[in-house]
Design a protein around this motif. Structure first.
Motif, PDB file in Angstrom:
ATOM      1  N   ARG A   9      13.560 -35.780   2.071  1.00 18.53           N
ATOM      2  CA  ARG A   9      13.605 -34.324   1.888  1.00 18.53           C
ATOM      3  C   ARG A   9      12.396 -33.824   1.099  1.00 18.53           C
ATOM      4  N   PHE A  10      11.747 -34.717   0.367  1.00 18.56           N
ATOM      5  CA  PHE A  10      10.539 -34.321  -0.374  1.00 18.56           C
ATOM      6  C   PHE A  10       9.269 -34.760   0.365  1.00 18.56           C
ATOM      7  N   GLY A  11       9.400 -35.157   1.617  1.00 19.94           N
ATOM      8  CA  GLY A  11       8.236 -35.528   2.431  1.00 19.94           C
ATOM      9  C   GLY A  11       7.457 -36.689   1.817  1.00 19.94           C
ATOM     10  N   GLN A  12       8.198 -37.681   1.281  1.00 18.19           N
ATOM     11  CA  GLN A  12       7.506 -38.753   0.553  1.00 18.19           C
ATOM     12  C   GLN A  12       6.975 -39.853   1.479  1.00 18.19           C
ATOM     13  N   HIS A  13       5.654 -39.910   1.567  1.00 13.89           N
ATOM     14  CA  HIS A  13       4.939 -40.987   2.266  1.00 13.89           C
ATOM     15  C   HIS A  13       3.829 -41.381   1.314  1.00 13.89           C
ATOM     16  N   PHE A  14       3.940 -42.553   0.740  1.00 11.24           N
ATOM     17  CA  PHE A  14       3.015 -42.919  -0.331  1.00 11.24           C
ATOM     18  C   PHE A  14       1.790 -43.629   0.232  1.00 11.24           C
ATOM     19  N   LEU A  15       0.644 -43.255  -0.273  1.00  8.58           N
ATOM     20  CA  LEU A  15      -0.611 -43.867   0.185  1.00  8.58           C
ATOM     21  C   LEU A  15      -0.659 -45.309  -0.284  1.00  8.58           C
ATOM     22  N   ALA A  16      -0.924 -46.216   0.662  1.00  6.50           N
ATOM     23  CA  ALA A  16      -0.927 -47.631   0.299  1.00  6.50           C
ATOM     24  C   ALA A  16      -2.269 -48.280   0.644  1.00  6.50           C
ATOM     25  N   ILE A  39      -1.174 -31.966  -6.735  1.00  2.00           N
ATOM     26  CA  ILE A  39       0.150 -31.578  -6.238  1.00  2.00           C
ATOM     27  C   ILE A  39       0.808 -32.810  -5.622  1.00  2.00           C
ATOM     28  N   GLY A  40       2.024 -33.139  -6.059  1.00  2.00           N
ATOM     29  CA  GLY A  40       2.772 -34.266  -5.495  1.00  2.00           C
ATOM     30  C   GLY A  40       2.144 -35.611  -5.812  1.00  2.00           C
ATOM     31  N   PRO A  41       2.085 -36.014  -7.080  1.00  2.00           N
ATOM     32  CA  PRO A  41       1.432 -37.276  -7.452  1.00  2.00           C
ATOM     33  C   PRO A  41       2.198 -38.519  -6.996  1.00  2.00           C
ATOM     34  N   GLY A  42       3.525 -38.373  -6.796  1.00  2.00           N
ATOM     35  CA  GLY A  42       4.314 -39.492  -6.290  1.00  2.00           C
ATOM     36  C   GLY A  42       4.207 -40.715  -7.170  1.00  2.00           C
ATOM     37  N   LEU A  43       3.779 -41.836  -6.582  1.00  2.00           N
ATOM     38  CA  LEU A  43       3.687 -43.100  -7.318  1.00  2.00           C
ATOM     39  C   LEU A  43       2.267 -43.333  -7.845  1.00  2.00           C
ATOM     40  N   VAL A  60       1.874 -31.670 -10.520  1.00  2.00           N
ATOM     41  CA  VAL A  60       3.104 -30.912 -10.243  1.00  2.00           C
ATOM     42  C   VAL A  60       3.956 -31.770  -9.319  1.00  2.00           C
ATOM     43  N   GLU A  61       5.120 -32.179  -9.794  1.00  2.00           N
ATOM     44  CA  GLU A  61       5.981 -33.089  -9.015  1.00  2.00           C
ATOM     45  C   GLU A  61       7.416 -32.569  -9.057  1.00  2.00           C
ATOM     46  N   ILE A  62       8.043 -32.465  -7.887  1.00  2.00           N
ATOM     47  CA  ILE A  62       9.410 -31.929  -7.811  1.00  2.00           C
ATOM     48  C   ILE A  62      10.467 -33.004  -8.073  1.00  2.00           C
ATOM     49  N   ASP A  84       8.450 -29.397 -11.195  1.00  2.00           N
ATOM     50  CA  ASP A  84       8.879 -28.150 -10.556  1.00  2.00           C
ATOM     51  C   ASP A  84       8.526 -28.181  -9.069  1.00  2.00           C
ATOM     52  N   ASP A  85       9.089 -27.215  -8.364  1.00  2.00           N
ATOM     53  CA  ASP A  85       8.711 -26.988  -6.966  1.00  2.00           C
ATOM     54  C   ASP A  85       7.373 -26.259  -6.984  1.00  2.00           C
ATOM     55  N   VAL A  86       6.360 -26.848  -6.380  1.00  2.00           N
ATOM     56  CA  VAL A  86       5.010 -26.273  -6.445  1.00  2.00           C
ATOM     57  C   VAL A  86       4.974 -24.836  -5.909  1.00  2.00           C
ATOM     58  N   LEU A  87       5.920 -24.504  -5.025  1.00  2.00           N
ATOM     59  CA  LEU A  87       5.944 -23.143  -4.455  1.00  2.00           C
ATOM     60  C   LEU A  87       6.378 -22.107  -5.489  1.00  2.00           C
ATOM     61  N   GLY A 102      -4.372 -32.968  -3.432  1.00  2.00           N
ATOM     62  CA  GLY A 102      -3.042 -33.472  -3.137  1.00  2.00           C
ATOM     63  C   GLY A 102      -2.887 -34.067  -1.767  1.00  2.00           C
ATOM     64  N   ASN A 103      -2.090 -35.133  -1.739  1.00  2.00           N
ATOM     65  CA  ASN A 103      -1.575 -35.647  -0.480  1.00  2.00           C
ATOM     66  C   ASN A 103      -0.254 -34.918  -0.338  1.00  2.00           C
ATOM     67  N   LEU A 104      -0.263 -33.847   0.429  1.00  2.00           N
ATOM     68  CA  LEU A 104       0.825 -32.870   0.354  1.00  2.00           C
ATOM     69  C   LEU A 104       2.063 -33.274   1.141  1.00  2.00           C
TER      70      LEU A 104
HETATM   71  N1  SAM Z   1       0.281 -38.421  -3.881  1.00  2.00           N
HETATM   72  C1  SAM Z   1       1.203 -39.497  -3.518  1.00  2.00           C
HETATM   73  C2  SAM Z   1       0.501 -40.471  -2.607  1.00  2.00           C
HETATM   74  O1  SAM Z   1      -0.562 -40.102  -2.061  1.00  2.00           O
HETATM   75  O2  SAM Z   1       0.982 -41.575  -2.423  1.00  2.00           O
HETATM   76  C3  SAM Z   1       2.483 -38.951  -2.892  1.00  2.00           C
HETATM   77  C4  SAM Z   1       2.321 -38.145  -1.632  1.00  2.00           C
HETATM   78  S1  SAM Z   1       3.829 -37.681  -0.823  1.00  2.00           S
HETATM   79  C5  SAM Z   1       3.220 -37.305   0.804  1.00  2.00           C
HETATM   80  C6  SAM Z   1       4.198 -36.029  -1.413  1.00  2.00           C
HETATM   81  C7  SAM Z   1       4.594 -35.912  -2.862  1.00  2.00           C
HETATM   82  O3  SAM Z   1       4.882 -34.518  -3.134  1.00  2.00           O
HETATM   83  C8  SAM Z   1       5.845 -36.671  -3.272  1.00  2.00           C
HETATM   84  O4  SAM Z   1       5.638 -37.273  -4.524  1.00  2.00           O
HETATM   85  C9  SAM Z   1       6.937 -35.590  -3.364  1.00  2.00           C
HETATM   86  O5  SAM Z   1       7.987 -35.903  -4.263  1.00  2.00           O
HETATM   87  C10 SAM Z   1       6.132 -34.394  -3.830  1.00  2.00           C
HETATM   88  N2  SAM Z   1       6.721 -33.091  -3.452  1.00  2.00           N
HETATM   89  C11 SAM Z   1       7.436 -32.790  -2.335  1.00  2.00           C
HETATM   90  N3  SAM Z   1       7.793 -31.488  -2.311  1.00  2.00           N
HETATM   91  C12 SAM Z   1       7.270 -30.942  -3.442  1.00  2.00           C
HETATM   92  C13 SAM Z   1       7.311 -29.637  -3.998  1.00  2.00           C
HETATM   93  N4  SAM Z   1       7.930 -28.621  -3.367  1.00  2.00           N
HETATM   94  N5  SAM Z   1       6.701 -29.422  -5.191  1.00  2.00           N
HETATM   95  C14 SAM Z   1       6.068 -30.449  -5.835  1.00  2.00           C
HETATM   96  N6  SAM Z   1       6.001 -31.711  -5.359  1.00  2.00           N
HETATM   97  C15 SAM Z   1       6.593 -31.960  -4.175  1.00  2.00           C
END
Ligand code: SAM
Length: 262
Positions: A9-16, A39-43, A60-62, A84-87, A102-104
């Protein structure tokens, strides 16, 4: 640290893929004292190498678990974690001369791009990984099938360059689509501007609502007020044939004739 289960639901695909991470960081080329927001630092795939080059980074990480992990991993004087929600985030609070990276999350790419438009004056540049198909639409030129509302609205505010493609295997888990990286640089103050951005938005949206139709049919009740010859637009034109400058002229003239309120 315990493994993190990617949340759809958070579109999580982590760069590997280290090569892709390096290519993105090289494209951004951050300098120590700059104000960078990720935006969306993830791991931390990008966070870690960015922090190696910067004195301080804001993210900014939700996802609550990921935000907590980042706070545990990095000292607060190096990394500010906005959970927070970046929006909903007011980017003016981060100051000006911002560089945004960001990797959005692909599920919110268009709303996020539009959310950032009002802050463009305070932004140096934006580097984003997005679905390649979205980037193709952002940078599309008139009379191409990808040219539409996203192209016109964003090209009126930014210079945009598609940098490179990224294949699904570069991520864990892999997304279903090919990705790409885009650089967006706000246009200078003396750029061509519509009198009202709100009117411009309405005219562009209505024009592309029926993109296959001739514009004069799509614009229906506004069409009679348009001086097609004066604007240098053929009466048979379709929205996808108009340049950004022609949309600006069209919006301004409809506003001047009282057809659309600013
Ligand atoms: N930057 C990391 C990487 O490259 O591996 C993670 C990229 S992943 C595609 C998107 C990231 O954005 C996740 O960490 C996710 O939790 C976060 N995310 C999703 N929706 C978000 C929102 N509305 N506001 C802030 N962060 C959000």
């Amino acid at each position: 640290m315990s493994p993190h289960k990617a949340r759809k639901r958070f579109g999580q695909h982590f760069l590997a893929d280290e090569g892709v991470v390096e290519a993105i960081v090289r494209a951004v080329a951050p300098k120590a004292g700059e104000s960078v927001v990720e935006i969306g630092p993830g791991l931390s795939a990008l966070t870690e190498p960015l922090l190696q080059l910067l004195k301080h980074l804001t993210v900014v990480e939700i996802d609550r678990d990921l935000a907590a992990r980042l706070r545990r991993e990095y000292p607060a004087d190096r990394l500010t974690v906005v959970e927070d929600d970046v929006l909903r985030v007011d980017f003016a609070e981060f100051g000006d001369r911002l560089r945004i990276v960001g990797n959005l999350p692909y599920n919110i790419s268009s709303p996020l791009l539009f959310h950032l438009v009002p802050y463009a004056d305070g932004v140096v540049d934006q580097h984003f990984m997005l679905q390649r198909e979205v980037i193709d639409r952002m940078v599309a030129k008139p009379s191409s099938s990808d040219y539409g509302r996203l192209s016109v609205m964003l090209q009126s505010r930014y210079r945009m360059v598609k940098l490179f493609d990224v294949q699904p295997e570069a991520f864990d888990p892999p997304p279903r689509v090919v990705s790409a990286v885009v650089r967006m640089t706000p246009l200078p103050e003396d750029r061509l501007k519509p009198v009202s951005f709100k009117v411009f938005e309405q005219v562009v949206a209505k024009s592309f609502a029926q993109r296959r139709k001739m514009l004069r049919r799509g614009l229906a009740d506004w069409a009679h007020a348009i001086d097609w010859a004066g604007l240098g637009i053929p009466e048979t034109a379709r929205a996808e044939e108009l340049s950004v400058a022609q949309f600006v002229a069209l919006a301004d003239s409809l506003q001047a004739r009282g057809m659309v309120a600013g």
